[in-house]
Enzyme design. Structure first.
Site, PDB file in Angstrom:
ATOM      1  N   LYS A  37       0.787  -1.172   0.077  1.00 32.96           N
ATOM      2  CA  LYS A  37       0.029  -0.185   0.068  1.00 32.96           C
ATOM      3  C   LYS A  37       0.932   1.162  -0.033  1.00 32.96           C
ATOM      4  CE  LYS A  37      -2.334   1.547   3.631  1.00 32.96           C
ATOM      5  NZ  LYS A  37      -3.546   1.966   4.502  1.00 32.96           N
TER       6      LYS A  37
ATOM      7  N   GLN B  28     -12.340   8.096  10.854  1.00 30.31           N
ATOM      8  CA  GLN B  28     -12.335   6.528  11.225  1.00 30.31           C
ATOM      9  C   GLN B  28     -13.270   6.176  12.533  1.00 30.31           C
ATOM     10  OE1 GLN B  28     -10.133   4.044  10.474  1.00 30.31           O
ATOM     11  NE2 GLN B  28      -9.276   5.144   8.726  1.00 30.31           N
TER      12      GLN B  28
ATOM     13  N   ASP C  59      -0.160   5.342  15.490  1.00 33.89           N
ATOM     14  CA  ASP C  59       0.562   4.528  14.549  1.00 33.89           C
ATOM     15  C   ASP C  59       1.917   5.197  13.936  1.00 33.89           C
ATOM     16  OD1 ASP C  59      -0.496   6.814  13.332  1.00 33.89           O
ATOM     17  OD2 ASP C  59      -1.812   5.687  11.879  1.00 33.89           O
TER      18      ASP C  59
HETATM   19  P1  NAD Z   1      -9.720  12.685  11.485  1.00 36.24           P
HETATM   20  O1  NAD Z   1      -8.509  13.720  11.240  1.00 36.24           O
HETATM   21  O2  NAD Z   1     -10.862  12.419  10.738  1.00 36.24           O
HETATM   22  O3  NAD Z   1      -9.862  12.774  13.186  1.00 36.24           O
HETATM   23  C1  NAD Z   1      -8.797  13.077  14.035  1.00 36.24           C
HETATM   24  C2  NAD Z   1      -9.326  12.662  15.227  1.00 36.24           C
HETATM   25  O4  NAD Z   1      -8.418  13.208  16.261  1.00 36.24           O
HETATM   26  C3  NAD Z   1     -10.586  13.757  15.668  1.00 36.24           C
HETATM   27  O5  NAD Z   1     -11.269  12.808  16.657  1.00 36.24           O
HETATM   28  C4  NAD Z   1      -9.962  14.879  16.449  1.00 36.24           C
HETATM   29  O6  NAD Z   1     -10.700  15.447  17.472  1.00 36.24           O
HETATM   30  C5  NAD Z   1      -8.747  14.134  17.036  1.00 36.24           C
HETATM   31  N1  NAD Z   1      -7.648  15.013  17.460  1.00 36.24           N
HETATM   32  C6  NAD Z   1      -7.303  16.035  16.534  1.00 36.24           C
HETATM   33  N2  NAD Z   1      -5.941  16.707  17.100  1.00 36.24           N
HETATM   34  C7  NAD Z   1      -6.071  16.144  18.711  1.00 36.24           C
HETATM   35  C8  NAD Z   1      -5.144  16.314  19.668  1.00 36.24           C
HETATM   36  N3  NAD Z   1      -4.398  17.219  19.551  1.00 36.24           N
HETATM   37  N4  NAD Z   1      -5.385  15.608  20.563  1.00 36.24           N
HETATM   38  C9  NAD Z   1      -6.326  14.581  20.761  1.00 36.24           C
HETATM   39  N5  NAD Z   1      -7.295  14.375  19.560  1.00 36.24           N
HETATM   40  C10 NAD Z   1      -7.184  15.216  18.567  1.00 36.24           C
HETATM   41  O7  NAD Z   1      -8.505  11.245  11.465  1.00 36.24           O
HETATM   42  P2  NAD Z   1      -9.099   9.880  11.299  1.00 36.24           P
HETATM   43  O8  NAD Z   1      -8.773   9.419  10.000  1.00 36.24           O
HETATM   44  O9  NAD Z   1     -10.205   9.733  12.057  1.00 36.24           O
HETATM   45  O10 NAD Z   1      -7.813   9.102  12.060  1.00 36.24           O
HETATM   46  C11 NAD Z   1      -7.644   9.136  13.477  1.00 36.24           C
HETATM   47  C12 NAD Z   1      -6.398   8.379  13.802  1.00 36.24           C
HETATM   48  O11 NAD Z   1      -6.360   7.159  13.496  1.00 36.24           O
HETATM   49  C13 NAD Z   1      -5.282   9.226  13.006  1.00 36.24           C
HETATM   50  O12 NAD Z   1      -4.460   9.444  14.261  1.00 36.24           O
HETATM   51  C14 NAD Z   1      -4.773   8.220  12.242  1.00 36.24           C
HETATM   52  O13 NAD Z   1      -3.417   8.328  11.797  1.00 36.24           O
HETATM   53  C15 NAD Z   1      -5.030   6.831  12.878  1.00 36.24           C
HETATM   54  N6  NAD Z   1      -5.148   5.719  11.971  1.00 36.24           N
HETATM   55  C16 NAD Z   1      -4.718   4.582  12.560  1.00 36.24           C
HETATM   56  C17 NAD Z   1      -4.830   3.441  11.778  1.00 36.24           C
HETATM   57  C18 NAD Z   1      -4.243   2.105  12.351  1.00 36.24           C
HETATM   58  O14 NAD Z   1      -4.634   1.058  11.592  1.00 36.24           O
HETATM   59  N7  NAD Z   1      -3.926   1.972  13.701  1.00 36.24           N
HETATM   60  C19 NAD Z   1      -5.541   3.499  10.542  1.00 36.24           C
HETATM   61  C20 NAD Z   1      -6.025   4.599  10.145  1.00 36.24           C
HETATM   62  C21 NAD Z   1      -5.935   5.687  10.912  1.00 36.24           C
END
Ligand code: NAD
Length: 330
Positions: free
Chosen positions: A76, A147, A231
């Protein structure tokens, strides 16, 4: 020669087709299977590349691997472009490339954005299926971004949840998550974090945070946590002391201790690498998983390339079967 020509055709599976042909159940099954294969040593992830490219503030990289049991090889590629939202595009962008493991030929190009959300939600759902108490009733959501709604839908299918309590760093984002809960028939309440921890039997954290949002002594005995937002090095969603209090599971130990939630507890010497167990061992019956009603279990979901490949392989197969894939030859 027709067979050879067909074999050379590359399937193109668009984002829209991925939405049509891959269900949450498909993603759950694919991710559970590949976690099991990883724990048996039948599937492995290659080192992740992730670089700030010095253009458009973008982070770009590759996640790749080979599943010898499922015969899925590929990568990916994509990353994070923070200026995309202003252009009407998703900030996270990715595409999956699948190769024929027998010949090395490119077999498919699959849109990776929807599948990333599905496979990430599937990972936490698999952890809930194997580790949460069977009588879990209250689901706690920490995070309310893109997410989070996928996480909520997938989690809701794993236990007979009666309600959802939620907290988000940006409270204005919560009503959108509440609408998803309403759609699936679950009462939804925005609450403070301490109350969320006192009431929730299962907690999913899925934010972009660099400091703990949940403290160790807030969490009640018997809770299962799926920590999905961390991540990358430097990200953090929970108090490292919680990892010392919990039994910790992960998708891949190497990622958990370097880019996952466990990076902080390990760096502070609160736990060792050997305290982190691949969830696949539980799926395979090689580890008991939860051993008591008061045990806190924590799944550190870091996101591995093999999850993406597993979901993309399902998308490719379904799209080709149903005639929804476009094709081209190189
Ligand atoms: P998004 O941008 O749609 O949402 C971001 C989220 O983080 C919101 O809930 C927001 O309020 C919160 N946030 C933003 N700044 C913050 C801060 N300073 N402190 C605390 N919370 C904060 O992003 P998304 O697509 O929903 O992704 C959410 C997270 O999941 C990201 O960090 C992304 O990298 C991670 N992610 C992990 C995986 C995995 O496989 N583990 C896969 C995809 C995304």
């Amino acid at each position: 020669m027709k067979d050879a020509a067909d074999a050379a055709a590359i399937a193109i599976v668009s984002e829209d087709v991925c939405k049509e042909v891959v269900s949450r159940a498909d993603a759950f099954e694919a991710v559970e299977k590949v976690f099991a294969a990883m724990a048996r040593g039948d599937a492995y992830n290659f080192p992740v590349i992730r670089e700030a490219i010095g253009h458009a503030d973008a982070l770009y990289g590759f996640k790749s691997g080979f599943d010898r049991a499922g015969l899925v090889l590929g990568l990916k590629s994509g990353g994070y472009w923070p200026g995309n939202a202003a252009r009407g595009l998703t900030n996270h962008q990715s595409t999956v490339f699948l190769f024929d493991p027998d010949t090395g030929r490119l077999r498919a190009l699959v849109g990776g954005n929807h599948l990333t959300a599905l496979r990430t939600a599937a990972a936490s759902a698999v952890s809930i299926a194997h580790l949460a108490r069977r009588d879990a009733k209250v689901l706690g959501m920490v995070g309310a971004g893109h997410q989070a709604q996928f996480q909520l839908r997938a989690a809701a299918e794993q236990r007979r949840f009666e309600r959802v309590v939620a907290w988000n760093y940006h409270p204005d984002m919560l009503p959108k998550l509440g609408a998803v809960a309403a759609e699936i028939g679950l009462p939804f309440e925005a609450v403070e974090r301490e109350r969320l921890c006192a009431e929730a039997d299962v907690i999913i954290t899925i934010g972009s945070s660099t400091e703990p949002q949940i403290m160790a002594d807030w969490v009640k005995p018997g809770t299962h946590l799926a920590c999905m937002g961390t991540d990358t090095r430097g990200k953090q969603e929970v108090d490292p002391a919680l990892l010392a209090r919990a039994t910790v599971f992960t998708d891949e130990v190497a990622q958990s201790i370097t880019i996952g939630e466990a990076q902080h507890a390990v760096a502070q010497g609160l736990i060792g690498e050997d305290a982190v167990t691949p969830l696949g061992r539980v799926i395979n019956g090689d580890h008991p998983g939860r051993t008591g009603d008061d045990e806190i279990t924590l799944f550190d979901g870091t996101g591995v390339g093999l999850q993406d490949l597993a979901a993309a392989a399902v998308a490719m197969a379904r799209a080709v079967e149903s005639g929804k894939a476009q094709t081209l030859t190189l």
